[in-house]
Design a protein around this motif. Structure first.
Motif, PDB file in Angstrom:
ATOM      1  N   ILE A   1      -4.769   4.597 -11.296  1.00 39.95           N
ATOM      2  CA  ILE A   1      -5.261   4.399 -12.796  1.00 39.95           C
ATOM      3  C   ILE A   1      -3.881   4.332 -13.229  1.00 39.95           C
ATOM      4  CG2 ILE A   1      -5.565   5.955 -15.009  1.00 39.95           C
ATOM      5  CD1 ILE A   1      -7.208   7.737 -13.607  1.00 39.95           C
ATOM      6  N   GLY A   2      -2.618   4.502 -13.135  1.00 37.57           N
ATOM      7  CA  GLY A   2      -1.557   4.108 -13.889  1.00 37.57           C
ATOM      8  C   GLY A   2      -1.491   2.553 -13.072  1.00 37.57           C
ATOM      9  N   ALA A   3      -1.760   2.001 -11.791  1.00 40.51           N
ATOM     10  CA  ALA A   3      -0.954   0.184 -11.663  1.00 40.51           C
ATOM     11  C   ALA A   3      -1.789  -0.237 -12.651  1.00 40.51           C
ATOM     12  CB  ALA A   3      -1.408   0.473 -10.365  1.00 40.51           C
TER      13      ALA A   3
ATOM     14  N   GLU B   1     -11.719  14.191 -11.134  1.00 38.29           N
ATOM     15  CA  GLU B   1     -11.387  14.873 -12.605  1.00 38.29           C
ATOM     16  C   GLU B   1     -10.372  13.586 -13.320  1.00 38.29           C
ATOM     17  OE1 GLU B   1      -8.017  16.882 -12.939  1.00 38.29           O
ATOM     18  OE2 GLU B   1      -8.166  17.422 -15.091  1.00 38.29           O
ATOM     19  N   SER B   2      -9.718  12.872 -12.263  1.00 37.17           N
ATOM     20  CA  SER B   2      -9.177  11.002 -12.522  1.00 37.17           C
ATOM     21  C   SER B   2     -10.238  10.015 -12.701  1.00 37.17           C
ATOM     22  CB  SER B   2      -8.645  10.434 -11.389  1.00 37.17           C
ATOM     23  OG  SER B   2      -8.184  11.508 -10.731  1.00 37.17           O
TER      24      SER B   2
ATOM     25  N   VAL C   1       0.288  -1.308  -0.149  1.00 37.38           N
ATOM     26  CA  VAL C   1      -0.122   0.360   0.073  1.00 37.38           C
ATOM     27  C   VAL C   1       0.363   0.869   0.257  1.00 37.38           C
ATOM     28  CG1 VAL C   1      -1.646   1.011   1.001  1.00 37.38           C
ATOM     29  CG2 VAL C   1      -1.776  -0.962   1.587  1.00 37.38           C
ATOM     30  N   ILE C   2       0.459   2.316  -0.821  1.00 39.04           N
ATOM     31  CA  ILE C   2       1.028   3.544  -0.546  1.00 39.04           C
ATOM     32  C   ILE C   2      -0.151   4.274   0.051  1.00 39.04           C
ATOM     33  CG2 ILE C   2       2.170   5.625  -1.927  1.00 39.04           C
ATOM     34  CD1 ILE C   2       3.765   3.524  -3.913  1.00 39.04           C
ATOM     35  N   GLN C   3       0.584   4.984   1.119  1.00 39.99           N
ATOM     36  CA  GLN C   3       0.095   5.892   1.617  1.00 39.99           C
ATOM     37  C   GLN C   3       0.423   7.391   0.405  1.00 39.99           C
ATOM     38  OE1 GLN C   3      -0.393   6.899   5.844  1.00 39.99           O
ATOM     39  NE2 GLN C   3      -0.725   9.206   5.530  1.00 39.99           N
ATOM     40  N   THR C   4      -0.960   8.099   0.177  1.00 39.92           N
ATOM     41  CA  THR C   4      -0.553   9.033  -1.131  1.00 39.92           C
ATOM     42  C   THR C   4      -0.299  10.449  -0.426  1.00 39.92           C
ATOM     43  OG1 THR C   4      -2.084   8.637  -1.787  1.00 39.92           O
ATOM     44  CG2 THR C   4      -1.244   7.995  -3.254  1.00 39.92           C
ATOM     45  N   GLU C   5      -0.305  11.512  -0.496  1.00 37.58           N
ATOM     46  CA  GLU C   5      -0.645  12.583  -0.693  1.00 37.58           C
ATOM     47  C   GLU C   5      -1.253  13.162  -0.508  1.00 37.58           C
ATOM     48  OE1 GLU C   5       2.016  11.377  -2.968  1.00 37.58           O
ATOM     49  OE2 GLU C   5       1.757  12.426  -4.954  1.00 37.58           O
ATOM     50  N   ASP C   6      -2.234  12.629  -1.639  1.00 34.38           N
ATOM     51  CA  ASP C   6      -3.845  13.636  -1.065  1.00 34.38           C
ATOM     52  C   ASP C   6      -4.579  11.604  -2.280  1.00 34.38           C
ATOM     53  OD1 ASP C   6      -3.300  13.992  -4.583  1.00 34.38           O
ATOM     54  OD2 ASP C   6      -2.584  15.944  -3.707  1.00 34.38           O
TER      55      ASP C   6
ATOM     56  N   THR D   1      -4.640   9.076  -8.936  1.00 34.60           N
ATOM     57  CA  THR D   1      -4.209   8.424 -10.314  1.00 34.60           C
ATOM     58  C   THR D   1      -3.255   7.109 -10.668  1.00 34.60           C
ATOM     59  OG1 THR D   1      -2.927  10.379  -9.590  1.00 34.60           O
ATOM     60  CG2 THR D   1      -4.815  10.858 -11.961  1.00 34.60           C
ATOM     61  N   MET D   2      -2.426   7.117  -9.193  1.00 31.39           N
ATOM     62  CA  MET D   2      -1.130   6.240  -9.217  1.00 31.39           C
ATOM     63  C   MET D   2      -2.287   4.829  -9.764  1.00 31.39           C
ATOM     64  SD  MET D   2       1.035   5.481  -5.949  1.00 31.39           S
ATOM     65  CE  MET D   2       1.385   6.910  -5.657  1.00 31.39           C
TER      66      MET D   2
ATOM     67  N   ILE E   1      -6.416  12.787  -5.071  1.00 34.83           N
ATOM     68  CA  ILE E   1      -5.739  13.031  -6.384  1.00 34.83           C
ATOM     69  C   ILE E   1      -4.505  11.452  -7.019  1.00 34.83           C
ATOM     70  CG2 ILE E   1      -5.292  14.073  -8.514  1.00 34.83           C
ATOM     71  CD1 ILE E   1      -6.510  16.650  -6.987  1.00 34.83           C
ATOM     72  N   ALA E   2      -3.379  11.891  -5.942  1.00 36.72           N
ATOM     73  CA  ALA E   2      -2.853  10.914  -5.938  1.00 36.72           C
ATOM     74  C   ALA E   2      -3.270   9.413  -5.773  1.00 36.72           C
ATOM     75  CB  ALA E   2      -1.657  11.177  -5.273  1.00 36.72           C
TER      76      ALA E   2
END
Ligand SMILES: Cc1ncc(C[n+]2csc(CCOP(=O)(O)OP(=O)(O)O)c2C)c(N)n1
Ligand code: SF4
Ligand SMILES: [Mg+2]
Lengths: 288, 581
Positions: free
Chosen positions: B259-261, B282-283, B245-250, B256-257, B252-253
């Protein structure tokens, strides 16, 4: 072995003639071939802006996302498939305005991707507004009296944020840029390469000539040592960050994926998706 | 002897209210009782009144009880705030330390028990919750020994002596109450349960388990109430499966992360609540136009803005159906039970990949956090389906500079999908309108083809989706049809039962596939009823409006709305429907 020609596709860029982004495109294509990649090994993720179109102009896997979110998308791709080489790229507005939060955190996170910013100190695609990289006093459509905000010093910012690879270049210097991108790709961690990539249409100040006159090459600084962070910071401050070359590299810090507890050896996308019954039963028992 | 009762413990947040409830509830669950919990808490860590209400029954329960039998109070505020819920035979067990008194006009039995004093005498006031557990067990006539298992699990790390002391605290609490018997102990003696092993969990646990079982190996998320437990479970479990798991900065990240994965081939999820979902809009559109699978959990809470962050609400419905600019195919699923939450989490991953669309798994605070007894989740229900994804295709060489047709126009709208890294498979992805190979195109004819293709993908979903509506409709001609979604199911079921006892013919439809809306099923049910009452936790009747849009029948439609932050009680629905009938 693929040559840079294999990284060309049939799409004609819609950039203005003379736009700095052409050289960035060529440098990525050359660097990819030089480090021995095949087109399918590379994923170019890009943001929104004139620069953001770059992923569509390179014969590789490409993802043209939304404004400012190139880095989280790129990190997601790398997390899913660590065998891919991932290049993220976009404009100065994309990376240092709307996407600045992601930039700082991608630097801290240090995932093994290469981030190339086409820095023209202006918003090109939206026809010439100020950017966080525009110098104070810079007149644009959105700052008719001249910008009254300070430009963000991204190279210093990157060093402060804990970057493990920081470089800056200029799109006229194809050779250096290509070499820096190669080094960035080979760097095991997050590499930030800021490229002065003139917008010939909307930025009449920071022109090719202006950069030729004002940029100092780190090669010309005697005894410059890119592994010395203190020296790197001092040099940036001394030259108001108008330097080109490899500013700083830390080869000791492990990349994010090398530090994850329990992380698969194989690309995560190749994981077994089915849970065996024994494991499932154990999960169930934990709630009994 | 009673078949069910309702027990509540309250006090200051951070004072051990949680652990009292846990020990009590886990033990009863293991004895084979069915439990259904409701936590009242505020958005702070220490201080502020908090309580945990647990319904205990020998039969299945899926809703909070209307009233209360036993109130355990660690402070006077707990009595003042909650005593009115007690029925006339109710009992208050309160810490003697604060000289408890009953509010005027509340006629119940008060046992003042020296929780703190007994605990302190045994070594530490921290054990006051154990004394309270013991006191409660005396009222229900449970043997103190039944708590030993759980006490050992919690304290054995700290040594045998600590276990013994805690058991002693329980015994002392029970003894004290027995000695004080005010003649009503036997009234709440709990009938014996069946002793069967069942799970005791919150909806978020089941959602997370569903993702794990469904092949999710990566999560990107940002903490928020009431979604964080999903991330916490994944952080705990994913490393065992090579994932992380990545605890993202927000958020939106996070989106979108994901989506990338997902684009690169790993089943990835994110989970949040209203504020995070607003940031992800938006994502979601990007996933829609790029046809990238994406699964997002929205655990609804009180909105708008920060709203009522720790309270029940179902007001994100419209935003989830319509949110993001432009038009995309999107799926919104709303499980109504913990069991369903598990199954739907697995299914969300499958649907996202089969249709190459964003899927919102909608929950609400009460479903996400209400801890309850659940029949063991079933292994056989787990299935991984990845649709037209070919992970290891053998593709012919592309002409130089040409792309693979990732967005090929097909009859069902779904295109062949391969992953980046595939030899001879290069294609482009962009949020700009594009042609079949992913290259940007503004051609009018292409735009229409691609838009139609995308929107065509979900046309058949309501027909092939297993149980798009949970239907309990015995009557060909019903007086009323109740409609709801997410956690209101249990309360509606109980209200329905009471109305039926009074002679009303009542049908019930709980919508599980919110979007695309299963109009055919719902219309049939609406046609069968004289009146339709839509029960929902919001102020603007969002589900009712969705039904009107898809089914019509405005003239029959009534709403029971509640947006004060509390979940429905069966009695409230019963009462208010009678006003409408
Ligand atoms: C959320 C959002 N806001 C605004 C825009 C409009 N927009 C597109 S590109 C851009 C800025 C472009 O500047 P830069 O990132 O420096 O790229 P350049 O065109 O200069 O290469 C803006 C504001 C958008 N696409 N999305
Ligand atoms: S507007 Fe500027 S940045 Fe955009 S393509 Fe033209 S020269 Fe390049
Ligand atoms: Mg720019």
């Amino acid at each position: 072995m693929a040559t840079f020609k294999e990284f060309r596709n049939k799409v004609k860029p819609n950039w203005c003639p003379g736009c700095g982004d052409f050289s960035v495109q060529a440098s990525i294509q050359r660097a990819a071939a030089n480090v021995g990649l095949e087109p399918e090994d590379l994923a170019v993720i890009s943001g929104i802006g004139c620069s953001g179109r770059i992923s569509g102009y390179i014969n590789s896997y490409g993802f043209h996302g939304i404004h400012g979110r190139v880095l989280p998308i790129a990190q997601g791709v790398k997390m899913a498939n660590k065998n891919l080489k991932v290049i993220a790229s976009g404009g100065d507005g994309d990376g240092f305005a709307i996407g600045m939060g992601h930039t700082v955190h991608a630097i801290r996170r240090n995932l093994d991707i290469t981030y190339i910013v086409m820095d023209n100190q202006i918003y090109g695609l939206t026809k010439g507004q100020t950017s966080p990289r525009s110098e104070k006093g810079f007149k644009t459509k959105s700052t008719p009296e001249g910008s009254i905000e300070s430009a963000v010093n991204v190279m210093e910012m990157a060093l402060s944020a804990g970057a493990t690879f920081v470089a800056q270049s200029f799109s006229s210097d194809l050779k250096e840029l290509t070499s820096l991108i190669e080094q960035g790709i080979n760097h095991e961690g997050f590499s930030l390469i800021n490229v002065f990539s003139p917008c010939v249409t909307y930025n009449k100040v920071n022109t090719y000539d202006w950069f030729k006159e004002n940029l100092v090459s780190l090669d010309d600084i005697e005894g410059y040592d890119s592994s010395d962070r203190k020296k790197a910071m001092a040099t940036l401050m001394e030259h108001n960050s108008l330097v080109k070359g490899l500013i700083y590299q830390n080869t000791e810090q492990k990349s994010y994926q090398d530090l994850i507890h329990g992380y698969a050896d194989h690309a995560l996308k190749d994981s077994e998706l089915n849970l065996d019954k024994g494991k499932f039963d154990n999960l169930v028992k934990e709630f009994m | 002897m009673v078949e069910q009762l309702s027990w509540k413990v309250g006090g200051q947040q951070g004072e051990g209210i949680e652990s009292t409830g846990e020990i009590f509830a886990i033990t009863l669950n293991r004895l084979g009782y069915y439990l259904y919990g409701y936590r009242h808490f505020s958005s702070r860590i220490k201080g502020g009144h908090t309580n945990n209400k647990i319904r205990v029954s020998t039969e299945k329960v899926r809703s909070i009880a209307d009233d209360l039998d036993i109130l355990v109070a660690f402070d006077q505020e707990t009595i003042d705030v909650n005593a009115h819920e007690l029925h006339s035979k109710g009992i208050v067990l309160a810490d003697a330390k604060f000289n408890p008194t009953l509010p005027e006009g509340v006629d119940v039995t008060l046992y003042s028990v020296p929780f703190t004093e007994i605990a302190t005498d045994l070594g530490t006031s921290l054990m006051k919750n154990m004394v309270a557990v013991g006191a409660s067990s005396a009222i229900m006539n449970l043997k103190c020994e039944v708590f030993r298992d759980v006490v050992e699990e919690i304290f054995s790390r700290k040594g045998e002596q600590v276990v013994a002391k805690n058991m002693e605290a329980i015994v002392k609490g029970a003894e004290y109450v027995r000695e004080q018997d005010k003649g009503n102990l036997h009234q709440m003696e709990l009938a014996e349960a069946d002793g069967k092993k069942r799970m005791f969990m919150i909806g978020n646990d089941a959602i997370a388990m569903g993702f794990l079982a469904g092949g999710c190996r990566f999560m990107a998320a940002y903490p928020i109430t009431p979604a964080s437990e999903i991330m916490e479970y994944m952080i705990k479990k994913l490393p065992e499966f090579g994932g992380t798991v990545i605890q993202t900065e927000d958020e939106i990240a996070a989106a979108t992360m994901s989506i990338g994965a997902n684009y690169a081939g790993v089943r990835t999820i994110t989970a949040s609540a209203g504020p995070g979902l607003s940031l992800m809009m938006e994502s979601i559109g990007l996933a829609g136009i790029t046809e990238t699978p994406l699964v997002i959990v929205d655990t609804q809470r009180g909105g708008p803005s920060t709203g009522l962050p720790t309270k029940q609400e179902q007001s994100d419905l419209m935003a989830m159906i319509y949110g993001t600019h432009g038009e995309i195919p999107k799926v919104v699923m709303a499980p109504s039970t913990v069991q369903e939450a598990f199954n739907d989490a697995v299914e969300a991953l499958n649907i996202a990949e089969e249709y190459q669309v964003p899927v919102i798994l909608l929950s609400d605070l009460q479903l996400s956090l209400g801890k309850q007894t659940v029949e063991p989740l079933e292994y056989d229900n787990i299935e991984v389906r990845r649709g037209k994804l070919d992970e290891h295709p053998d593709l012919p060489e592309l002409d130089k500079g040409e792309y693979f047709k990732r967005y090929q126009v097909t009859e069902d709208g779904v295109s062949p999908r391969i992953l980046p890294g595939t030899k001879n498979g290069i294609f482009h992805v962009t949020g700009v309108e594009h042609d079949e190979t992913g290259k940007p195109s503004e051609l009018a004819s292409n735009r229409k083809n691609q838009m139609d293709k995308r929107l065509r993908k979900l046309k058949k979903l309501p027909e092939v989706f297993p149980t798009p509506v949970q239907i309990d409709a015995r009557y060909e001609e019903a007086d009323v049809l109740f409609v709801g979604f997410n956690s209101t199911r249990g309360a509606i079921e109980e209200a329905k039962g009471r109305l039926e006892e009074e002679g009303y013919k009542v049908n019930h439809a709980h919508i599980r596939l919110i979007h695309p809306f299963p109009a055919k099923e719902v219309k049939a049910l609406v046609d069968q009823a004289k009146k339709v009452i839509v029960v929902e936790n919001n102020a603007t009747a969002q589900l009712a409006n969705i039904i009107k849009m898809n089914v019509g029948s405005q003239e029959k439609m009534e709403s029971i709305l509640q947006y004060d932050g509390t979940p429905f009680l069966p009695g409230q629905i019963h009462q208010r429907s009678k006003e409408l009938l």
